[in-house]
Design an enzyme around this catalytic site. Sequence first.
Site: not given
Ligand code: NAD
Ligand code: UD1
Length: 331
Positions: A124, A148, A152
């Site tokens: 991330s 969290y 990572k």
């Molecule tokens: P998500 O929660 O939709 O998907 C994660 C999946 O992993 C889920 O289906 C959950 O059931 C499964 N899971 C969790 N722990 C597990 C375990 N111990 N064994 C087996 N399955 C398990 O999340 P996502 O948004 O698809 O994210 C996927 C990955 O990307 C995660 O590692 C997350 O940290 C990373 N990531 C997500 C974002 C985002 O904004 N969505 C941003 C940066 C990084």
């Molecule tokens: C969040 C996580 C980050 C993760 C990323 C993607 C936190 C502090 N950080 O980041 O670790 O990698 O999501 O999953 O949660 N905002 C509003 N109102 C809302 C929600 C968000 O104004 O109800 C604003 C936030 O202040 C920010 C932007 O929207 O400026 C994006 O927010 P968000 O979607 O939560 O993502 P990140 O803050 O980038």
Amino acid sequence: MNILVTGGTGYIGSHTCIALLESGHSVIIADNLSNSKSESIKKIIDISKKEVTFFEIDVTDEEAVDHIFRNHEIDGVIHFAGLKAVGESVEKPLEYYYNNVVSTMVLTKACQTYGVNRFVFSSSATVYGDNTVPFVETMSLLPTTNPYGETKAMSERILTDFANVNPSFSVSLLRYFNPVGAHESGLIGESPNGIPNNLMPYVTQVAKGKLHNLRVFGNDYPTIDGTGIRDYIHVLDLAEGHVAALENQTEGVHVYNLGTGKGTSVLELVKAFEEANDIEVPFEIVDRRPGDIASCYAETSKAKRELGWSAKRDIVTMCRDAWRFEKNNME
Ligand code: NAD
Ligand code: UD1
């Protein structure tokens, strides 16, 4: 290739399974369904018209993981499985460290045992901390202020240390910026449990009338309109980035930003959503959210140069696709 996709029923994992299948790869999904539903499998099959193999297992369970590696010819692993709620990670640090770090170790160990040399990890942009934008892969990482983010950074470190002494191992550490949007079929997308923490799912639920109005967290940041700037990336672009990383992998450790390189403020995103979907999103300005940074966007040239990949879909497409999924998702 035959790819083990952990977390493959989740938001990013399910879109990536489709991209893999459409590129001719086979997929084995391992997910414990802690944050997704088994219906995801059917939707992946419906969209791709290809079969997938599914194991409902916890990837911290060494025996269950070993069983998959023993019985399948695996060419590579994409490790999405993880817990991802920043606030919850502060409340439940042990759960987060255990789940996210142990799963990485268990999978890496299985790769070692069974000679699997391709690994793609979901990292991330949060690992950059409050660095100066745009974030570049060569920057020193800064503390992330929450468990969290630390999971990572730790997983990146574990995979790097392992690769350094196993020269045939190739690992891509993919640092995602802000994934949003959904598959254009409207069948799969992001459906967070409870009240969403992230901006786009909150916006779609306000538009739908499920939530009253959007709270914009602060308008006094040093940005174009005072609201936070983020690099929103369409989940399908992100999915294609994984296929590119896997197919272009060479030995050693490779870090890539997966973003668009373009920053969008909260108010710009709200306006884009309203215009793209012809619907109003009422909002109010409230205090800053603790832990937030002003700006976060990617320097993206490395992925383009080395993987031949760049994000193609614009913010309007992201808003349209996110809204289509929300409308279809009648819960
Ligand atoms: P998500 O929660 O939709 O998907 C994660 C999946 O992993 C889920 O289906 C959950 O059931 C499964 N899971 C969790 N722990 C597990 C375990 N111990 N064994 C087996 N399955 C398990 O999340 P996502 O948004 O698809 O994210 C996927 C990955 O990307 C995660 O590692 C997350 O940290 C990373 N990531 C997500 C974002 C985002 O904004 N969505 C941003 C940066 C990084
Ligand atoms: C969040 C996580 C980050 C993760 C990323 C993607 C936190 C502090 N950080 O980041 O670790 O990698 O999501 O999953 O949660 N905002 C509003 N109102 C809302 C929600 C968000 O104004 O109800 C604003 C936030 O202040 C920010 C932007 O929207 O400026 C994006 O927010 P968000 O979607 O939560 O993502 P990140 O803050 O980038």
